[in-house]
Design a protein around this motif. Structure first.
Motif, short mmCIF file in Angstrom:
data_model
loop_
_atom_site.label_atom_id
_atom_site.label_comp_id
_atom_site.label_asym_id
_atom_site.label_seq_id
_atom_site.Cartn_x
_atom_site.Cartn_y
_atom_site.Cartn_z
N ASP A 83 0.91 -1.10 0.18
CA ASP A 83 -0.07 0.32 -0.15
C ASP A 83 0.87 1.73 -0.12
O ASP A 83 0.68 2.47 -0.83
N ALA A 84 2.15 0.94 0.48
CA ALA A 84 3.01 2.41 0.28
C ALA A 84 3.62 2.41 -0.77
O ALA A 84 3.03 3.75 -1.56
N LEU A 85 3.14 1.90 -1.50
CA LEU A 85 3.55 1.85 -3.03
C LEU A 85 2.50 2.18 -3.67
O LEU A 85 2.89 3.33 -4.81
N VAL A 86 1.74 2.61 -3.65
CA VAL A 86 0.13 2.19 -3.77
C VAL A 86 -0.44 3.85 -3.61
O VAL A 86 -0.07 5.24 -4.42
N THR A 87 0.57 4.67 -2.48
CA THR A 87 -0.17 5.92 -2.08
C THR A 87 0.95 7.03 -2.79
O THR A 87 0.96 7.44 -2.89
N GLY A 131 -6.52 -4.66 -6.29
CA GLY A 131 -5.78 -3.90 -5.53
C GLY A 131 -4.97 -3.75 -4.76
O GLY A 131 -3.61 -3.40 -4.70
N PHE A 132 -5.67 -4.45 -3.09
CA PHE A 132 -5.48 -4.66 -1.92
C PHE A 132 -4.68 -5.73 -1.59
O PHE A 132 -4.70 -6.33 -2.25
N PHE A 302 -1.54 -5.56 -12.60
CA PHE A 302 -3.14 -5.43 -12.72
C PHE A 302 -4.03 -3.94 -12.51
O PHE A 302 -5.02 -3.57 -12.66
N GLY A 303 -2.88 -2.73 -13.01
CA GLY A 303 -3.52 -1.68 -13.40
C GLY A 303 -3.38 -0.27 -12.42
O GLY A 303 -4.57 0.15 -12.76
N VAL A 304 -3.07 -1.77 -11.58
CA VAL A 304 -3.25 -0.19 -9.49
C VAL A 304 -2.53 1.58 -9.96
O VAL A 304 -2.89 2.87 -9.89
N TYR A 305 -1.23 1.04 -10.53
CA TYR A 305 -0.72 2.45 -11.22
C TYR A 305 -0.23 1.68 -12.66
O TYR A 305 -0.21 0.83 -12.95
#
Length: 328
Positions: A83-87, A131-132, A302-305
């Motif tokens: 989640d740090a990467l997504v944030t 995505g989580f 999965f296209g989260v970013y």
């Protein structure tokens, strides 16, 4: 007129005290996960004051804690390496200075009655927050069982709603972390964990992530906070302290110590020596670097970013290594 050394020292002391009093405490957002609730031990026992560092721990639900961090309302936040990467990719970068733990069973794929294994999910629906981390857990479990992502239908479900969705029979399984995973097991008699983070230790690391600006400006204070964490880790890992630790942790989330104990068992709190091993830059789940690379690949797939993240920029083992060196 001459001024005495004693008078000058007094003035300097008063100035230092005033500066200390006026200094803003470092704000840390934390949420309901055993490795983060564990900070409560240090808060209750006054260990931050003992180290001479002012902190303000602010309690949030998990996603709002990350939102508060991105909005600049806090200096740091407790979150998973994924989640740090997504944030960072979608909002605001951060740097991990403490690896609190890795999930050791608290993250679960819970099957409805009659579902005995992941293979039983072929052609069926799974409620999980896309995505989580538990989406990654599901896909990893499928791969380990010789299955493909297309073998199941993912129903995008907020993690805190997974118990109700499983109980409604809208899905055949859910993916969630504690306390939601435990609530699902209680809500649906006959349901059971069919794959957990204990099957892939290191797929989910939990840490303290600090804004790069705050880390640069207050590095000495963050070093003190990191030092306090290992006092917490030693305390919580000592069996003689278990009852007291459970009392403190359970009170924070308003359940009984008996109810909280399984949550703590599903979380592997890392000692200093164990954390040093996890800080080594190697491939695979035994390293936070390797684990984060696996998550980065998942997020891209999965296209989260859209752009691969520079893992090294999210991880800073220097404070931990310096502290370990000072103990030698």
């Amino acid at each position: 007129m001459k001024t005495s050394h004693r008078f000058l020292s007094a003035l300097l002391g008063l100035a230092a005290t005033a500066a200390s009093v006026s200094a803003e405490p470092l704000k840390i957002a934390y949420s309901d996960w055993p490795g983060w609730v564990a900070w409560e031990i240090a808060i209750q026992k006054g260990w931050f004051k003992d180290e001479g560092v002012e902190v303000d721990f602010q309690w949030f639900d998990y996603v709002p804690s990350m939102d508060a961090y991105v909005a600049g309302k806090v200096d740091a936040v407790t979150m998973t390496n994924g989640d740090a990467l997504v944030t960072g990719a979608t909002g605001k970068p951060s740097v991990c200075i403490v690896i609190n733990d890795y999930s050791n069973g608290n993250d679960m794929i819970v099957g409805a009655p009659g579902i005995e294994s992941l293979k039983d999910l072929k052609g069926k629906k799974v409620g999980v927050e896309e995505g989580f981390v538990d989406h990654l857990l599901l896909l990893t479990g499928l791969e380990k069982n010789g299955m493909k992502p297309e073998d199941v239908t993912v129903v995008n479900t907020p993690t805190n709603e997974t118990p109700q969705v499983l109980a409604s029979k809208a899905v055949d399984a859910i993916g969630a972390w504690q306390p939601s995973s435990g609530q699902a097991l209680k809500a649906v008699p006959g349901s059971k964990p069919i794959f957990t983070s204990a099957d892939v230790p290191g797929i989910i690391y939990d840490g303290l992530y600090v804004s790069p600006e705050s880390l640069e400006k207050h590095k000495d204070d963050w070093a003190k906070i990191m030092k306090v964490w290992y006092k917490v880790a030693d305390y919580i890992r000592d069996e003689e302290n278990l009852d007291d630790a459970l009392k403190i942790l359970s009170a924070r989330v308003k359940i009984t110590p008996e109810e909280y104990e399984p949550f703590l068992k599903g979380t592997y709190i890392l000692t200093l020596d164990e954390a040093l091993e996890r800080w080594k830059k190697t491939d695979g789940l035994g390293s936070i670097y390797g684990s984060s690379k696996i998550v980065d690949d998942f997020n891209l797939k999965f296209g989260v970013y859209e752009k691969s993240q520079d893992i090294d920029k999210y991880l800073d083992p220097s404070l931990t290594k310096a502290f370990a060196g000072s103990k030698d």
